[in-house]
Each structure stands twice: as structure tokens, then as C-alpha cells.
Design a protein around this motif. Sequence first.
Motif, PDB file in Angstrom:
ATOM      1  N   HIS A  44     -10.666 -34.160  24.234  1.00  0.00           N
ATOM      2  CA  HIS A  44     -10.552 -32.729  23.943  1.00  0.00           C
ATOM      3  C   HIS A  44     -10.464 -32.546  22.431  1.00  0.00           C
ATOM      4  CE1 HIS A  44      -6.383 -34.208  24.397  1.00  0.00           C
ATOM      5  NE2 HIS A  44      -6.066 -33.313  23.462  1.00  0.00           N
ATOM      6  N   SER A  45     -11.216 -31.557  21.919  1.00  0.00           N
ATOM      7  CA  SER A  45     -11.247 -31.254  20.481  1.00  0.00           C
ATOM      8  C   SER A  45     -11.448 -29.751  20.296  1.00  0.00           C
ATOM      9  CB  SER A  45     -12.369 -32.030  19.773  1.00  0.00           C
ATOM     10  OG  SER A  45     -12.182 -33.424  19.887  1.00  0.00           O
ATOM     11  N   PHE A  46     -10.584 -29.149  19.481  1.00  0.00           N
ATOM     12  CA  PHE A  46     -10.661 -27.714  19.223  1.00  0.00           C
ATOM     13  C   PHE A  46     -10.471 -27.453  17.736  1.00  0.00           C
ATOM     14  CE2 PHE A  46      -9.085 -28.232  23.533  1.00  0.00           C
ATOM     15  CZ  PHE A  46      -9.848 -27.336  24.266  1.00  0.00           C
ATOM     16  N   VAL A  47     -11.201 -26.455  17.237  1.00  0.00           N
ATOM     17  CA  VAL A  47     -11.007 -25.939  15.889  1.00  0.00           C
ATOM     18  C   VAL A  47     -10.773 -24.437  16.004  1.00  0.00           C
ATOM     19  CG1 VAL A  47     -12.013 -25.579  13.615  1.00  0.00           C
ATOM     20  CG2 VAL A  47     -12.430 -27.729  14.835  1.00  0.00           C
ATOM     21  N   ASN A  48      -9.595 -23.992  15.550  1.00  0.00           N
ATOM     22  CA  ASN A  48      -9.228 -22.581  15.636  1.00  0.00           C
ATOM     23  C   ASN A  48      -8.943 -22.031  14.241  1.00  0.00           C
ATOM     24  OD1 ASN A  48      -9.173 -22.637  18.565  1.00  0.00           O
ATOM     25  ND2 ASN A  48      -7.227 -23.732  18.374  1.00  0.00           N
ATOM     26  N   LEU A  49      -9.587 -20.918  13.920  1.00  0.00           N
ATOM     27  CA  LEU A  49      -9.329 -20.206  12.677  1.00  0.00           C
ATOM     28  C   LEU A  49      -8.841 -18.813  13.037  1.00  0.00           C
ATOM     29  CD1 LEU A  49     -12.574 -21.184  10.719  1.00  0.00           C
ATOM     30  CD2 LEU A  49     -10.359 -22.363  10.694  1.00  0.00           C
ATOM     31  N   GLY A  50      -7.728 -18.398  12.457  1.00  0.00           N
ATOM     32  CA  GLY A  50      -7.151 -17.121  12.856  1.00  0.00           C
ATOM     33  C   GLY A  50      -6.571 -16.334  11.706  1.00  0.00           C
ATOM     34  N   ALA A  51      -6.409 -15.038  11.937  1.00  0.00           N
ATOM     35  CA  ALA A  51      -5.769 -14.125  10.986  1.00  0.00           C
ATOM     36  C   ALA A  51      -4.944 -13.118  11.764  1.00  0.00           C
ATOM     37  CB  ALA A  51      -6.805 -13.418  10.121  1.00  0.00           C
ATOM     38  N   ILE A  79       0.872  -1.171   0.000  1.00  0.00           N
ATOM     39  CA  ILE A  79       0.000   0.000   0.000  1.00  0.00           C
ATOM     40  C   ILE A  79       0.905   1.216   0.000  1.00  0.00           C
ATOM     41  CG2 ILE A  79      -1.661   1.341   1.310  1.00  0.00           C
ATOM     42  CD1 ILE A  79      -2.928  -1.142   2.263  1.00  0.00           C
ATOM     43  N   SER A  80       0.918   1.928  -1.123  1.00  0.00           N
ATOM     44  CA  SER A  80       1.849   3.040  -1.312  1.00  0.00           C
ATOM     45  C   SER A  80       3.270   2.499  -1.151  1.00  0.00           C
ATOM     46  CB  SER A  80       1.547   4.159  -0.311  1.00  0.00           C
ATOM     47  OG  SER A  80       2.394   5.265  -0.534  1.00  0.00           O
ATOM     48  N   SER A  81       4.049   3.058  -0.246  1.00  0.00           N
ATOM     49  CA  SER A  81       5.421   2.602  -0.046  1.00  0.00           C
ATOM     50  C   SER A  81       5.546   1.600   1.091  1.00  0.00           C
ATOM     51  CB  SER A  81       6.342   3.800   0.227  1.00  0.00           C
ATOM     52  OG  SER A  81       5.923   4.487   1.396  1.00  0.00           O
ATOM     53  N   GLU A  82       4.428   1.244   1.722  1.00  0.00           N
ATOM     54  CA  GLU A  82       4.447   0.313   2.849  1.00  0.00           C
ATOM     55  C   GLU A  82       3.902  -1.039   2.417  1.00  0.00           C
ATOM     56  OE1 GLU A  82       6.024   1.628   5.128  1.00  0.00           O
ATOM     57  OE2 GLU A  82       5.748   3.752   4.764  1.00  0.00           O
ATOM     58  N   ILE A  83       4.035  -2.025   3.319  1.00  0.00           N
ATOM     59  CA  ILE A  83       3.617  -3.398   3.021  1.00  0.00           C
ATOM     60  C   ILE A  83       2.731  -3.912   4.144  1.00  0.00           C
ATOM     61  CG2 ILE A  83       4.408  -5.768   2.710  1.00  0.00           C
ATOM     62  CD1 ILE A  83       6.915  -4.709   1.435  1.00  0.00           C
ATOM     63  N   ILE A  84       1.644  -4.570   3.770  1.00  0.00           N
ATOM     64  CA  ILE A  84       0.769  -5.246   4.722  1.00  0.00           C
ATOM     65  C   ILE A  84       0.967  -6.747   4.556  1.00  0.00           C
ATOM     66  CG2 ILE A  84      -1.606  -5.778   5.340  1.00  0.00           C
ATOM     67  CD1 ILE A  84      -2.380  -2.980   4.783  1.00  0.00           C
ATOM     68  N   THR A  85       1.267  -7.408   5.654  1.00  0.00           N
ATOM     69  CA  THR A  85       1.443  -8.860   5.675  1.00  0.00           C
ATOM     70  C   THR A  85       0.386  -9.466   6.574  1.00  0.00           C
ATOM     71  OG1 THR A  85       3.830  -8.614   5.392  1.00  0.00           O
ATOM     72  CG2 THR A  85       3.038 -10.749   6.147  1.00  0.00           C
ATOM     73  N   SER A  86      -0.183 -10.562   6.131  1.00  0.00           N
ATOM     74  CA  SER A  86      -1.205 -11.230   6.943  1.00  0.00           C
ATOM     75  C   SER A  86      -0.971 -12.734   6.909  1.00  0.00           C
ATOM     76  CB  SER A  86      -2.611 -10.906   6.429  1.00  0.00           C
ATOM     77  OG  SER A  86      -3.580 -11.511   7.254  1.00  0.00           O
ATOM     78  N   GLU A  87      -0.916 -13.309   8.091  1.00  0.00           N
ATOM     79  CA  GLU A  87      -0.782 -14.761   8.224  1.00  0.00           C
ATOM     80  C   GLU A  87      -2.100 -15.336   8.712  1.00  0.00           C
ATOM     81  OE1 GLU A  87       2.772 -17.261   9.950  1.00  0.00           O
ATOM     82  OE2 GLU A  87       1.372 -16.818  11.575  1.00  0.00           O
ATOM     83  N   PHE A  88      -2.599 -16.333   8.022  1.00  0.00           N
ATOM     84  CA  PHE A  88      -3.824 -17.016   8.406  1.00  0.00           C
ATOM     85  C   PHE A  88      -3.476 -18.345   9.061  1.00  0.00           C
ATOM     86  CE2 PHE A  88      -4.795 -14.207   4.905  1.00  0.00           C
ATOM     87  CZ  PHE A  88      -5.958 -13.568   5.333  1.00  0.00           C
ATOM     88  N   MET A  89      -4.396 -18.893   9.826  1.00  0.00           N
ATOM     89  CA  MET A  89      -4.112 -20.117  10.570  1.00  0.00           C
ATOM     90  C   MET A  89      -5.328 -21.009  10.636  1.00  0.00           C
ATOM     91  SD  MET A  89      -3.089 -20.639  14.582  1.00  0.00           S
ATOM     92  CE  MET A  89      -4.810 -20.441  15.023  1.00  0.00           C
ATOM     93  N   VAL A  90      -5.097 -22.283  10.434  1.00  0.00           N
ATOM     94  CA  VAL A  90      -6.096 -23.325  10.670  1.00  0.00           C
ATOM     95  C   VAL A  90      -5.461 -24.320  11.626  1.00  0.00           C
ATOM     96  CG1 VAL A  90      -7.519 -25.133   9.666  1.00  0.00           C
ATOM     97  CG2 VAL A  90      -7.115 -23.015   8.382  1.00  0.00           C
ATOM     98  N   ASP A  91      -6.026 -24.451  12.824  1.00  0.00           N
ATOM     99  CA  ASP A  91      -5.459 -25.304  13.868  1.00  0.00           C
ATOM    100  C   ASP A  91      -6.556 -26.219  14.394  1.00  0.00           C
ATOM    101  OD1 ASP A  91      -3.931 -26.479  15.794  1.00  0.00           O
ATOM    102  OD2 ASP A  91      -3.648 -24.679  17.017  1.00  0.00           O
ATOM    103  N   ILE A  92      -6.402 -27.522  14.160  1.00  0.00           N
ATOM    104  CA  ILE A  92      -7.391 -28.517  14.585  1.00  0.00           C
ATOM    105  C   ILE A  92      -6.690 -29.522  15.498  1.00  0.00           C
ATOM    106  CG2 ILE A  92      -9.034 -30.271  13.849  1.00  0.00           C
ATOM    107  CD1 ILE A  92      -9.213 -28.830  11.164  1.00  0.00           C
TER     108      ILE A  92
END
Length: 575
Positions: free
Chosen positions: A279-286, A249-262
Motif C-alpha cells: 500500500h502506498s499513498f500520497v496526500n496533499l492537503g490544505a 484581514i481587517s480585524s479578523e484572522i485567516i489561518t491555513s494548515e497545509f499537509m504532506v502525508d506519504i
Amino acid sequence: MQKLFITFISILITGFSFAQVKKDTLKTEEIVVEKPYTPTISDAFKIKINPSLESVTNFSKEKVNYSIFSIPVASTFTPTKGKAQNIARAPKEQIYQNYITAGFGTFKSPLLEAFIHTGDTRYNDYGFFVKHESSEGGVEDSPLNDNFANTRVDLFYKQFDREFNWQVNAGVQRKLYNYYGLPESTVFDTSFIDNLDEKQVYKTIYAGGKVDVEDGIFKGATAEVINFSDNYDSNEIRLLAKPTIEFPISSEIITSEFMVDIVTGKFQQEYNSISNLKHSFVNLGASPNFEVLRENLTINLGAKIYYSNDLERKINKFFAYPNVSASFKIVDDIFILLAGVNGDLIQNTYNSFANENPYISPTLNILQTDKQYNAFVGAKGKLASNIGFNFNVSHSNEKNKPLFIQNQTKTDGTITTTESYQAGNSFHVIYDAIKTLNFFGEITIEASKEFNFSTTVNYANYTTTNELEAWNLSPITATISGDFQKNKWFAGAKLFYRGETKDYVIPYTMPFENGSIVKNDSYLDLNLSGGYNFTDRLTAFAKINNALGKKYYQFNNYQVQSLQALAGITYKFDL
């Protein structure tokens, strides 16, 4: 002619005779100086009339244009080519890509480690890593086996392409431990000891990979599947994938990491019943992050957002955490200020707990830790050209922070237990909301090319909500280490200090309220290492752990081995 010659000779003789007879007529006189001349300032005078210019004529500068008339001139001169002067240099150290290490130590402790790989450096690389270390034990006054073994094998393949690189991994690991930490306050019958199978084996099988992309918004991803099990039919499977995107974006940078954790797992029974635990978990992240770079200022503006589903408890939640940090160079790299605040959702697993404390019982209640925030401020830089420092203070607030606490014993020393970990020789996990004020300091010194030194100190003040203490958490840890290398010799030393920890012990058949707080004393652990490089390929080394011979307890009832020594060789080579 003869007459002229005689006449010339006669004239010379006559002149010479007159020159000898003539006398000096200058008379000497005496001069008397009555008074020397001494000038005074009155003899000087100053002109008081300034000259006046009747007319001043200003001449304007004329513009002058310069030009040259180039005439090519033929030249027959040929310069001699220069030659670089050779500089005497020390022979370059050969770096080999593969190695094999073998050694043997006290308490019958073999060591084998190897890393071997090959391939075309431009297109691919593949190989394996293998390591085995074990010990027959040797803890004094332990009636049970206290041997240990760790065996690991990893395989990998890498492919290098013009636009992207990719890699696949797979491996297995086996860790052998024993529940040998019986309470010293209990007297156990010989029959009880003989019938107790104290062995615990943790097995890990994993497969995964990663891809890195050179151009485009998609920058790469990692993925891994892990299966973790033990000797009591416990099992846990985890799938973790993390793709990453990046766009400017212009002269800067946006980085995004996504996550799927089961994560899904099961224990065969609870500690106090035969009911199984799941125990059971489903995690979705950004995790978007915006980085701002200026001359002396770097700012990271980000956040972490999660959607979490606890399938066993049927609880759905959204979590949001700050992820902001800044660094400002006050004096180049000499003094840099740091500050920020972050947080995270930590997915606890049986695997992570067993790596931290191998003497836990396979009867755990697995929950997530909500690290709401961790605010910090600090500074780093250099006190001198060879002295670096790093200091910071932080404050954090965590919900469901895990604490290890000893399981209540189910025997008085004569009653047989159904499981070997029920004799007061295992730990379970409890959770509490804890606030932590933490101070950290580090100093590094490069005394010379041969010697460097470093020290760290970490102090933590825990404030619990429900528990009496932060069980088995030390308020202070510190390290002092130094490394020396000269010619073909090398040596190192590391002194580790851990402060006092506390645990809660409940006697047999007693209610929880009748338990007592026990203390594990602080301890010092000194580790030494050294060796000699015979050639670039062959190295001999030696290690001494717990050089002070202290019989300290890492956890309640679990005394460590005394002084341990090991020696071996490392051979390096290329395929």
C-alpha cells in the motif's frame, strides 16, 4: 468701726425675724368645668381666593468665572512611609521537574517510568522519557502464552530564541503481544500447541520536530518520520509534515494548515495466499479557516481540501469537506449553543490498526476512509456554579469505514498452520459505508475542594450498507469517575461500561455464507487508585484494575486478566 459692725449685725437679726413670722396669704379655690371645649370642622375655613401676581420679573443668570490664585507654601511636614502587613500563608507546594516511578504488581507485573530533563529555562531544554510495563499473563484456561510488555524511550531537545522556538524528537517503542485467543469450540492437539509460536512484536522508530514563529505570516510547522514493523517482516514508513500560515484581514484572522502525508508499506503475504500486499499513498492537503469573533458569537468558516494518489491502485482523487462551526452564548458561560458540520480524509495505517487491535494479522488491505460529513448540534454550560454539562447529537456518513472481523481458522486442531495467526486467533479489516447517529452526554460536579465527580454516556446507532452488523463496534459506552484529595491522601475510581459487540465466525473449510454471528457480552470494568504524599518529593501509590474480577472478552476469544493489583512509589527531584 465697732459701732458699724454692731449696727450691721442688728439689722440682719431683725430681717431674719420678720421673714419667719410672715404667712402665705394665697387661698385655695375650687374650679368646676361644666363642659370641655370640643372643636368641630365647621370651625375651620378655607381661603377661596388665590393671590394674583401683578408683575413677574425674570432675571437672567449671570455667567460666573472662577479662578484661583495659587501661592506656594513651604511645608516642613514629612509623612511616615507605610509598611505592608504580613499575611500568614500556607507553605507553597514545591513543584519538581523530574520524577522516577517504580512499582510491582500481581501476575509478575513490573513498572518503571522516568522523566528527566535539564537546561537553561531561557535558552534550551533537553531530556528523555522512558517507560516499561509488562505482565507475565494469567488468563485462565489459556494454553498459550498471554504475557505482555511495552517499552518506550523518547529523547528531545528544545531551543528558545527571540523570534522563534524549535524542537527535535526521536524515540523507539517495542510492544510484545501473543495470539493466545484460540477458539474454545476447537480441541487442539498438544503437538499443535507446542509447535505454535504465538508471539507478535510491534516495533516503532520515529524522528521529528517542530518550529514555532512569533511574528510573520509563517507561524510554524511540524514534521515526523515513522517506521513501523512487526515480527513477520511487515514494514510501513510514514512521512507527515504540517506547515501553518496566518494572516489578518481587517480585524479578523485567516489561518491555513497545509499537509504532506506519504505512506508506503508492505506485508509479506495475504491471509489466503503467499502473494505480498503493498500500500502506498500520497496526500496533499490544505485547511483554511476564517474565525469571526463577536460579543457572544464565535463562527469558524473553513474547509478541508485534499489531493490523494493511491499509487498501488493508480487512483487519483480530489476531496473537499466542510469545516464550519458556531457557538453562541445565550447566558454567558451558563448556556452555550453549539452547531457545525465537518468532514475529513482519514489515512488508515498498519500502525493505527495495531494500536486499536493488537491481535490483527499482518495481512491487511489498507484503504482510506472518506468521512463525507459529520453534522452536530449541542449545548454546554453550567446547571449550577459547581455543575457543568455537555450534550450533543450528531449524524455522520463514512465511506470505507474499517471494521475488525475474525479471520477464518485454517486448522481443525490437528493440522499444522504455516503461521501462528491462522488458527482462528486473529482479525482482519473489512470496509463498509456506514451512517452513524450518535448521542453524547457529559456531566461534571465539583462537590467540594476535595471531591469531584464526572460521568459520560455515548450511544451510537450504526446503519451499514453491505455488512450484516457493525462488527466489533459497541452501540453504547459509559463511564463514571470520581477523585478525592485531602491533606496528603488521594484516591480515585473509574467505572467503565461497554455494551455488547458482535463478530462473524467462519468454521474450518466452510464457505463465508456458512458463518455465524457471535456476541461478546457487555461488561463493567472498575479501576481503583490511591496513595499518600509523604513529602513533596516522595509519594506512595496503589492501583487495582478490573476490581470486580469480571472475566470479560475485549475481542472474540480474547479474555482479559482478572483482578490486577500494583503498588509503587514516585520520587520527584530537580537537577
